[in-house]
Design an enzyme around this catalytic site. Structure first.
Site, PDB file in Angstrom:
ATOM      1  N   ASP A 334     -10.477 115.001  99.456  1.00  0.00           N
ATOM      2  CA  ASP A 334     -10.353 116.153  98.561  1.00  0.00           C
ATOM      3  C   ASP A 334      -9.062 116.097  97.749  1.00  0.00           C
ATOM      4  O   ASP A 334      -8.105 115.422  98.117  1.00  0.00           O
ATOM      5  CB  ASP A 334     -10.393 117.451  99.367  1.00  0.00           C
ATOM      6  CG  ASP A 334      -9.252 117.549 100.359  1.00  0.00           C
ATOM      7  OD1 ASP A 334      -9.017 116.554 101.089  1.00  0.00           O
ATOM      8  OD2 ASP A 334      -8.579 118.598 100.416  1.00  0.00           O
ATOM      9  N   GLU A 335      -9.058 116.832  96.658  1.00  0.00           N
ATOM     10  CA  GLU A 335      -7.874 117.108  95.840  1.00  0.00           C
ATOM     11  C   GLU A 335      -7.052 115.855  95.520  1.00  0.00           C
ATOM     12  O   GLU A 335      -5.846 115.809  95.742  1.00  0.00           O
ATOM     13  CB  GLU A 335      -7.003 118.166  96.524  1.00  0.00           C
ATOM     14  CG  GLU A 335      -7.673 119.518  96.632  1.00  0.00           C
ATOM     15  CD  GLU A 335      -6.759 120.599  97.168  1.00  0.00           C
ATOM     16  OE1 GLU A 335      -6.716 121.688  96.560  1.00  0.00           O
ATOM     17  OE2 GLU A 335      -6.088 120.364  98.202  1.00  0.00           O
ATOM     18  N   VAL A 336      -7.735 114.856  94.982  1.00  0.00           N
ATOM     19  CA  VAL A 336      -7.013 113.698  94.441  1.00  0.00           C
ATOM     20  C   VAL A 336      -6.550 114.089  93.039  1.00  0.00           C
ATOM     21  O   VAL A 336      -7.358 114.357  92.159  1.00  0.00           O
ATOM     22  CB  VAL A 336      -7.920 112.457  94.400  1.00  0.00           C
ATOM     23  CG1 VAL A 336      -7.156 111.274  93.806  1.00  0.00           C
ATOM     24  CG2 VAL A 336      -8.418 112.118  95.807  1.00  0.00           C
TER      25      VAL A 336
END
Length: 578
Positions: A334-336
């Site tokens: 997540d949340e790259v």
């Protein structure tokens, strides 16, 4: 009590719902989560023999569970807060509970049969618990323990009762983040104990993140030595073994998450060469939100172009697989954040040559997912790998037979998108299931606190009430049974920016209990009507019993409400959504 003259002004459905609620208070037993089917027509009770015992087959984990429940039954001394008249049968006592398991070899994994049948016939000195697996037997033992009241040795339980029970969803979990703040082994074990009491079966352990790397790994000892908060805030292989064993004894799977390639700033303490933007300020002055380096303080993402990255990651995966027998491996994903990768010269050169950020993520996934699968694991990723607006992979890199996606944004909409794409899904919609929300933000020097209606700085405000959690339907809007079958279940999540052991119990319970019932037996009655109004008294009673069992669950009403049944209701509040 309503009079006949008032009936004509009250819709029939409201009256039926109220009547059902009033009738439910006549039952002196309270089982949480509510069983799928329970029959107790005569409302009779029987005394428990002072020499009561549980007769069960030998099994490594079930035997430990039997011992635990036998000790609980003898020592709990539970006295109901509300006394209801019940006829106590004389002339004999219940001497034993006979446990029969059809297949003791069934392992604890997703989809294992957790059903059980429990009966206490009138006139018999034995109660009978039948389950297909040891794990179903554990669920039945929990139910049996909740049926007992009184002070030892004067214990009673219902007789002439029959229960057939099984869960609606196979995956019913709690996520705990132990990176942002540390929790002791005892805190984790107490959580697993409470989960088992609520018939939850997956402890999703979000072990590492950018803030700290507390997991001691034999192949990569420097990650914890340099990336943890200190030598007294780590989890050794012995700690992990103890937690995993405790999970088995309580019928709770321990699912590890090693979040990569984002959320890996803590890796940079040991390996700065494989982490981009490590220890940089998360939102540089003068930059827009789209130019941030992380979504919160604590920067760092693994570099997909570094060969050293994969050497370290594969060592981590190998060690984690050895420590955790669970067949699911959560790889994060997540949340790259684009800005973080763009701080690296090699990545900028790759982008200048026509490469894309999504191709970087595809390279990382394609280099790690097959290795996880080779370890006989199914890979779980956060939904971002498929649904993120900026950095995501082509579905061809996520084989459906080996991949499960966990959703956390946009409520039912993202669940629909995932199952429409043919993937299995675990639902953790932040709008309903994030237990950290509504406690304000943790950022300092934040002007949002000066704004009216800001939610107090919490990005996912408001606070998720037990009612909102209970009423959430995780298959809402799905087209057919084929899509609904792809929904494995759900998880409530406690992210720990503003939580640690001092508030752990109260943040989780009894809201996670509300979640537990909604996924075990549902949030609707036999007529299909939402039963939140009926559940409040039962949840309130269960909360008090959890506290007596050593779980610091927060109150949901004044005690006065239980002492005065129905007086804390509103007429309209008894009518739930259809």
């Amino acid at each position: 009590m309503l009079t006949l003259s008032e009936f004509h002004v009250i819709p029939l459905l409201i009256f039926i719902t109220l009547l059902s609620s009033l009738l439910s208070t006549a039952i002196p037993i309270n089982i949480w989560p509510k069983p799928r089917f329970l029959s107790w027509p005569q409302h009779k009770a029987i005394a428990l023999s002072p020499n009561f015992t549980i007769l069960a087959p030998e099994h490594q984990y079930l035997s430990a569970s039997v011992t635990r429940y036998l000790n609980l039954i003898r020592s709990e001394n539970y006295s109901p807060l509300i006394n209801h008249p019940v006829k106590l049968m004389k002339g004999y006592t219940l001497r034993n509970l006979v446990v029969t398991v059809t297949d003791l070899s069934l392992p604890l994994h997703h989809g294992v049969d957790e059903s059980y049948n429990l009966s206490i016939p009138i006139g018999s000195v034995s109660a009978h618990l039948l389950a297909h697996s040891a794990w179903g037997a554990m669920r039945g033992l929990e139910t049996f323990s909740q049926m007992i009241w009184g002070t030892s040795p004067d214990l009673c339980l219902p007789v002439g009762i029959s229960i057939q029970d099984s869960p609606l969803f196979g995956h019913r979990g709690v996520l705990l983040d132990t990176s942002r703040n540390y929790y002791g082994v005892d805190d984790i074990m107490r959580t697993i104990k409470a989960m088992s009491a609520n018939k939850l079966n997956v402890f999703h352990w979000h072990i590492t993140d950018s803030q700290s790397f507390p997991l001691v790994l034999p192949s990569e000892p420097s990650l914890a030595a340099k990336g943890s908060y200190g030598p007294d805030m780590v989890y050794t292989p012995e700690d992990v073994s103890k937690i995993v064993q405790y999970g088995f004894e309580h019928g709770v799977r321990v699912l590890p998450e090693i979040d990569t390639p984002g959320h890996t700033g803590s890796w940079g303490e040991a390996y700065p060469e494989i982490v981009t933007c490590a220890n940089m300020f998360w939102w540089p002055a003068g930059k827009s939100w789209d130019e941030r380096l992380a979504s919160e303080p604590g920067t760092g993402q693994l570099n997909p172009l570094s060969a050293k990255t994969y050497e370290v990651v594969k060592n981590v995966i190998e060690d984690v697989v050895k420590q955790f027998p669970e067949s699911f491996f959560h790889g994060g994903g997540d949340e790259v954040i684009p800005g973080c990768w763009k701080t690296d010269p090699a990545i900028n050169s790759f982008l200048s040559s026509g490469g894309t950020l999504s191709q970087l993520l595809e390279k990382y996934i394609n280099s790690t997912l097959p290795y996880i699968v080779s370890q006989n694991r199914t890979v779980v990723y956060w939904e971002d790998v498929l649904l993120d607006a900026q950095i995501k992979v082509d579905p061809s890199f996520l084989p459906k037979e080996h991949t499960i996606l966990q959703t956390w944004n946009n409520g039912p909409e993202n669940t629909k998108r995932i199952v429409a794409a043919g993937y299995r899904v675990i639902v953790s919609s932040s709008e309903f299931y994030y237990l950290d929300c509504g406690h304000g933000g943790f950022l300092g020097n934040d002007s949002i606190y000066d704004q009216q209606g800001s939610g107090g700085g919490s990005w996912c405000a408001p606070f998720k009430t037990w009612q909102s959690i209970y009423n959430y339907d995780i298959t809402d809007g799905l087209l057919d049974d084929e899509e609904r079958k792809l929904v494995l279940g759900g998880e409530v999540a406690l992210w720990s920016e503003q939580a640690d052991s001092t508030v752990l119990d109260s943040r989780l319970w009894p809201r996670a209990s509300a979640f537990a019932e909604s996924l075990w037996s549902g949030n609707r009655d036999e007529r299909g009507v939402k039963r939140c109004g009926e559940a409040v008294d039962r949840l309130n009673l269960w909360r008090y019993r959890m506290v007596k069992r050593g779980i610091g669950a927060e109150p949901i009403q004044p005690l006065w409400c239980l002492k005065n049944p129905g007086m804390c209701n509103t007429v309209h509040g008894a009518l739930q959504d259809q």
